[in-house]
Design a protein around this motif. Structure first.
Motif, PDB file in Angstrom:
ATOM      1  N   SER B  76       0.853  -1.194   0.000  1.00 49.57           N
ATOM      2  CA  SER B  76       0.000   0.000   0.000  1.00 49.57           C
ATOM      3  C   SER B  76       0.882   1.235   0.000  1.00 49.57           C
ATOM      4  O   SER B  76       1.970   1.224   0.594  1.00 49.57           O
ATOM      5  N   ALA B  98      -0.895   4.288   5.056  1.00 51.97           N
ATOM      6  CA  ALA B  98      -0.366   2.925   4.935  1.00 51.97           C
ATOM      7  C   ALA B  98       0.585   2.609   6.092  1.00 51.97           C
ATOM      8  O   ALA B  98       0.505   1.535   6.698  1.00 51.97           O
ATOM      9  N   VAL B 184      -2.990  -1.631  -2.730  1.00 51.74           N
ATOM     10  CA  VAL B 184      -4.134  -0.778  -2.363  1.00 51.74           C
ATOM     11  C   VAL B 184      -3.617   0.641  -2.129  1.00 51.74           C
ATOM     12  O   VAL B 184      -2.681   0.838  -1.352  1.00 51.74           O
ATOM     13  N   GLU B 185      -4.229   1.608  -2.804  1.00 54.59           N
ATOM     14  CA  GLU B 185      -3.833   3.014  -2.617  1.00 54.59           C
ATOM     15  C   GLU B 185      -5.021   3.779  -2.052  1.00 54.59           C
ATOM     16  O   GLU B 185      -6.118   3.712  -2.592  1.00 54.59           O
ATOM     17  N   LEU B 397      -8.624   0.957   5.407  1.00 52.25           N
ATOM     18  CA  LEU B 397      -7.391   0.464   4.775  1.00 52.25           C
ATOM     19  C   LEU B 397      -6.781  -0.644   5.634  1.00 52.25           C
ATOM     20  O   LEU B 397      -6.387  -1.710   5.122  1.00 52.25           O
TER      21      LEU B 397
END
Lengths: 407, 407
Positions: B76, B98, B184-185, B397
């Motif tokens: 991430s 992140a 994943v951003e 997240l």
């Protein structure tokens, strides 16, 4: 020498005064080349016996005294100044045509019954200082001396200092001459009507009124990718609706109404931002004051409606509102009569551009004659008219001056 | 320390590196503050036990080794660079979220089954040198070293010299890692959809494709007063018809299609001249490649038709043509599952803006999470998101990384 040779020589000689390296002509009020230009015209006038004089501010007059009614003056002329990098016909043609026509009349018919004068006005273009019609307004006794008291050119040179440097000064008293019975100005059309209709002469019966606006629409600047169409307050879209609807209405009404959206400045003016603000200009002209008022009122209502529909703020600034100026029916008829008699290819028309005649016409019986502009181009070194058309113009001007001063 | 306190401290400390006197943030690729930013992130990673390393060009990685499947990496991150005078969330939030999410996961659940990495990409914005996605393209083995070999910034400093000054250099070989199983951003939306719909989370399933055009219409510049409506070749009028018809078509099709005419430059852009030329931009985006192609083809046909009807020349230059990038269904489902379980106020949506994920997604299973942008503002010191929304973003997240790395 015939009219053509004489005019060509004068045009060549006067065009050399203030000529740009680019081929254009720049002769701004109260510069040295401006003074040289006036002095050249003065010498040409004196060469065939005109009495010459400057008024206080630098308008130049050349006069042939009338034999029977010397106290009645028939006048023709235009302005000696140019725009920056302009052409050799705007203003200059009107002066040289008047000098050449009057020289021809005197040579052919001798002294006129009424006095005749050529008028070489100091300034019309407003291209050096923020003032226009300085020449004709002083002629009419309407100049506002206070308005120019502190103005300066782009280099910071003051109007008053430059005027005095050339030997001129404010008029002691703003008043109008009582002796002028007729004023006729010949000018290039600066449009493409005569050319498109293959005509040589326009007999001008009206100078259009004009209204100019600056309009600002304010919405919201947004990311062009992340803002759905339904969430936008897009000012360029709203401007476009105003432009399309406005021009379609104007086209439906038709001549002599014209409507121009010449300037459009969106902010931030970037490919990927929904424009949150736009400034644009409106220039609207018509020969009928009521029609101009009614149309621009409709346009204003249309703009308010579209701004409201799109959730935008709108600021409408009417910063110029000049009424139409009708030309004198008698002078127009005199020109038209000569046009018919001489089988000139002519039409009656209005002027969409402003001219000195609009300042003069409310006071003295006035009219204008147009000759065609190639491609409608003016205020540009490429400004041109076929020599044949220029000569036809000088001839009908001479015919008209004969009618007014000799008959 | 909880997630909120930790994130707030990190955001405050990192925002101080490159802060402008105006309150904005400027951290351009290979500047000293850029390097300080990366070093700050590196220290924060190491502080809770991450192994850190830079790749050759300056992308920074922080790693927690997996216990059972260490050769499978869940990643991430986002980009450390900013636009000139940008905000404190674009890019930076994705990195700090992140780091903070992974620290929380390790503290709460211990070592993950799979390896986890935070990615702090060197560059995404293209705001110092004329290149974009330098970080992610190097990660994917797709960087074009020749394209940057001679480029320089606005001060004339060369890209290559600046890269080497900070201790980095071109990658010896452009190749891709094989171990990354998920990316994943998390990012701010940079739009106003979540805010308008009072949602906290956007689960991004697609990054829109975009086409950008520069269009030039050529007609004829004419005097606004002397040229009747019927004799005009008015390019601003033609542009306005294109804009109105184009946007009305786009609105009829609706989301996710967006169409923007952001730049309009008439010539000469003056109140009293009919504009003889206009240059304008088109930015058109859609999540479906065929739909984008079909709509822009229709738009091109419309422009040709209007130019022909109005007797204008037209030049249409399509200078950007990027296909839409779908996100990975598996990762999108994993995020959505967590959003449902955690009762987050969320929606599935596309990204209208470009992101590093569009470079990464074609190679590794990827998806994005959006948090709301107040007023849709970004690339601006006023870029802001409610703290509660940022924390909800970090939590989802963390939930998602847990699902991908721990289960």
């Amino acid at each position: 020498m015939g009219i053509e040779e004489t005019y060509q020589r004068r045009d060549k000689e006067l065009s050399a005064i203030g000529s740009d390296p680019t081929g254009g002509l720049t002769r701004l009020l109260y510069t040295d080349v401006w003074k040289q230009g006036q002095e050249y015209v003065k010498a040409e006038m004196e060469a065939f016996g005109m009495q010459t004089r400057y008024d206080e501010i630098g308008n130049l007059f050349g006069r042939i005294e009338g034999s029977e009614l010397p106290e009645e003056t028939v006048m023709s002329g235009s302005h000696i100044d140019t725009v920056v990098n302009g052409g050799h016909l705007d203003g200059q043609f009107g002066i040289l045509a008047a000098v050449t026509a009057m020289e021809y009349l005197v040579a052919t018919h001798g002294q006129p019954k009424r006095s005749m004068e050529v008028l070489s006005l100091a300034e019309e273009e407003g291209s050096r200082f923020p003032t226009v019609f300085w020449g004709s307004k002083n002629l009419m006794g309407e100049a506002n001396n206070e308005a120019v008291a502190d103005i300066a050119d782009a280099k910071g040179l003051k109007f008053v200092d430059e005027m005095r440097r050339q030997g001129f000064d404010f008029k002691a008293e703003q008043k109008m001459r009582e002796d002028i019975k007729a004023f006729v100005e010949i000018h290039i059309e600066q449009g493409n009507v005569l050319e498109n209709q293959e005509l040589q002469i326009g007999v001008v019966n009206n100078i259009a009124g004009q209204r100019r606006y600056t309009v600002i629409l304010e919405g919201q600047a947004n990311h062009a990718g992340t803002t759905p169409m339904g969430y936008r307050r897009d000012t360029v879209y709203a401007f476009s609706k105003i432009c399309v609807e406005g021009i379609e209405k104007a086209k439906a009404i038709g001549d002599p109404l014209v409507l121009t959206f010449g300037k459009v400045i969106p902010k931030p003016n970037t490919v990927n931002v929904v424009p949150g603000e736009v400034e644009f200009s409106i220039d609207c002209r018509h020969t009928d004051a009521e029609a101009l008022k009614a149309f621009t009122a409709e346009l204003e209502a249309l703009m308010h409606r579209i701004a409201e529909e799109d959730g935008l703020e709108i600021d409408i600034d009417l910063w110029m509102d000049e009424a139409p100026v009708p030309m004198d029916e008698g002078i127009v008829s005199a020109i038209e009569k000569k046009a018919k008699e001489g089988n000139y290819k002519y039409r009656l028309m209005h002027s969409g551009a402003g001219h000195d005649s609009q300042v003069i016409a409310p006071h003295y019986p006035s009219a204008m004659i147009f000759v065609p502009s190639i491609g409608g181009i003016s205020h540009n070194p490429a400004e041109e008219t076929n020599m044949e058309d220029l000569i036809e113009g000088i001839k009908i001007l001479a015919d008209t001056l004969y009618e007014l001063a000799y008959v």
